[in-house]
Scaffold this motif. Structure first.
Motif: not given
Ligand code: BES
Ligand code: MN
Ligand code: ZN
Length: 502
Positions: A20-21, A31-35, A41-42
């Motif tokens: 992810v970017g 996408i990174a936000e979703q993760l 908040g990792y």
């Protein structure tokens, strides 16, 4: 290496790695936000602590991110969101592939195809990712006794597309990307092959091998004896100094349901070695003149892409194989040749040999009553001076054809730039003894070379792509680039779309 597309959310992927970017400065992509949310908040925590700034190509590999099913998460720096352009996108893909190979993920799901690249859609992003991945894995080591290989190489890469509706488009992009990549690989392999192996007969054998696997493709060759009968004296003269026979390979692909449809003809300059002949080249860098068959390799590669895509077109590919050597039998400066067209040429420099081979090939293809003819050739050093390695030179006797090719270049990322073919340049070829000379003096060398060819291309729409600067790279990354396969393949692909809209 295998590519697939799917559409799903990142945390649910069960893979060795998800990619992810992250934008600069420390900004999560969607996408990174979703993760980040799923992992409480990792990821944002890591960024806050300064582990990744998001600069283009920066990589951070994470293991066991909370609540994420995949073993690893690869965070990829994408630079400033608004500055993400085509070039940067491709660089990021290349870096990602290298990192995945080096870190032992044999399979990955890549969300970089959801990044926003200015002016480009999902089809483009997936297709470029496929082509770029194949290209970054390429190396030419068949002639090395020890090959270095990755211990756990990436085998399977899945690109995610934003919606299920885009799956079909994504799959088409993978297929097209694979076909173009296969064409580029063939082009690169054949072009990189040394001239003691890759001679005109080798070019013919590569074409024959392709025809064995595809029913719609047939291959014939024209050797020196037949050239004699046809009056291809100009082509023959160039090869006269070589012990390797001149062979023109004719690849005939019949894909159009209307078998009588006029064919598109592609002609590639196939000088498997250009020493300059009696007008011998200087020694430094002369090894690179094995790449003087880059045009033929490009046509061969484009034919590979074409047969793999199974396009409904009739296409003839000509590999104009020949070797330019000095010897007691070699042609000389001062010789006057009668070309197959009947026009006579005074040879002033035996190193301006490409046009002498191509002019007879251009006359030869009249027999196919072509819809259009494109020749491509590492024709002039002047083109390298003018455009460098970024763009091929384009010259044409028909404006719509020129624009089609320029467009294909933009779309495929294998760009061309047009130069004029004005009549005013023609007089540079005047000869006191023959219909024309084979060189036009030191000014506008790329244009006068094309002017020469244009005199043999009067009976059809014709374009010339000078790939002298683009077909290979010099220096420590010396090697074939696989160009001009992408521009030729894109041109053919667009031809299908255009004809189905008629
Ligand atoms: N194959 C060369 C052109 C070339 C040279 C391509 C260097 C890439 C790098 C071609 O056959 C050639 O020698 N052209 C001459 C023409 C000149 C004698 C008018 C050239 O460009 O110097
Ligand atoms: Mn030459
Ligand atoms: Zn040459």
């Amino acid at each position: 290496m295998e590519f697939h597309v799917k559409s799903g959310s990142p945390e649910k992927q069960r893979s060795a790695c998800i990619v992810v970017g992250v934008y600069e400065p420390r900004r999560l992509s969607g996408i990174a936000e979703q993760l980040d949310q799923i992992s409480e908040g990792y990821i944002s925590n890591l960024l806050r602590r300064g582990d990744l700034e998001g600069k283009p190509g920066q990589m951070l590999l994470l293991h066991h991110v909370p609540n994420v099913l995949s073993e690893r998460v690869l965070l990829v720096g994408c630079g400033k969101e608004r500055e993400l352009d085509e070039r940067q996108y491709k660089q990021i893909i290349t870096k990602t592939i290298n990192t995945l190979n080096e870190t032992g993920s044999m399979e990955a799901v890549c969300f970089l195809t959801e990044l926003h690249v200015k002016g480009r859609d999902t089809y483009w992003k997936v297709r470029q990712a496929v082509e770029t991945s194949h290209a970054s894995l390429y190396n030419f080591d068949v002639l090395k006794s020890k090959k270095d290989e990755y211990r756990r190489p990436l085998r399977k890469l899945i690109f995610n597309v934003p919606t299920r509706r885009e799956l079909t488009l994504g799959e088409q992009a993978v297929n097209h990307g694979n076909a173009v990549a296969a064409g580029m690989k063939l082009c690169r392999d054949v072009a990189n092959m040394p001239p003691n192996i890759c001679n005109p007969a080798y070019l013919a054998s590569q074409a024959r091998q392709m025809a064995e696997n595809f029913d719609k493709l047939t291959v014939t060759t024209v050797g020196e004896e037949q050239m004699e009968q046809l009056g291809m004296n100009s082509y023959l003269a160039v090869g006269r100094g070589s012990d390797n026979e001149s062979i023109m390979t004719v690849m005939n692909y019949q894909g159009n349901p209307d078998s009588s449809a006029r064919p598109i003809v592609l002609i590639g300059k196939g000088l498997t070695f250009d020493s300059g002949g009696i007008s011998l080249k200087p020694g430094a860098g002369m090894d690179e003149m094995k790449y003087d068959m880059g045009g033929a390799a490009g046509v061969l590669g484009a034919m590979q892409t074409l047969v793999e895509m199974d396009l409904p077109l009739n296409v003839i590919g000509i590999l104009a194989g020949c070797e330019n050597m000095p010897s007691g039998r070699a042609y000389r400066p001062g010789d006057i040749l009668t070309t197959m067209s009947g026009q006579t040429v005074e040879v002033l420099n035996t190193d301006a040999e490409g046009r002498l081979v191509l002019c007879d090939a251009l006359t030869y293809v009249e027999r196919f009553d072509p819809e259009l003819v494109i020749d491509t050739a590492t024709l002039t050093g002047a083109c390298v001076v003018a455009l460098g390695g970024q763009a091929s030179g384009l010259l044409a006797n028909h404006n719509p054809l020129a624009h089609e090719i320029l467009n294909a270049g933009e779309q495929s990322g294998d760009r061309a730039w047009r130069l004029p073919l004005w009549d005013e340049y023609q007089s540079q070829l005047d000869s006191p003894f023959a219909d024309m000379a084979n060189i036009g003096g030191k000014e506008a060398g790329t244009i006068t070379a094309a002017c020469f060819l244009s005199r043999f291309a009067k009976k059809y729409h014709w374009a010339h792509i000078d790939c002298a600067g683009t077909a290979w790279q010099s220096g420590k990354n010396k090697g074939s680039t696989g160009r001009p396969v992408p521009i030729l393949a894109q041109f053919l692909l667009n031809r299908v779309d255009a004809s189905s809209q008629e």
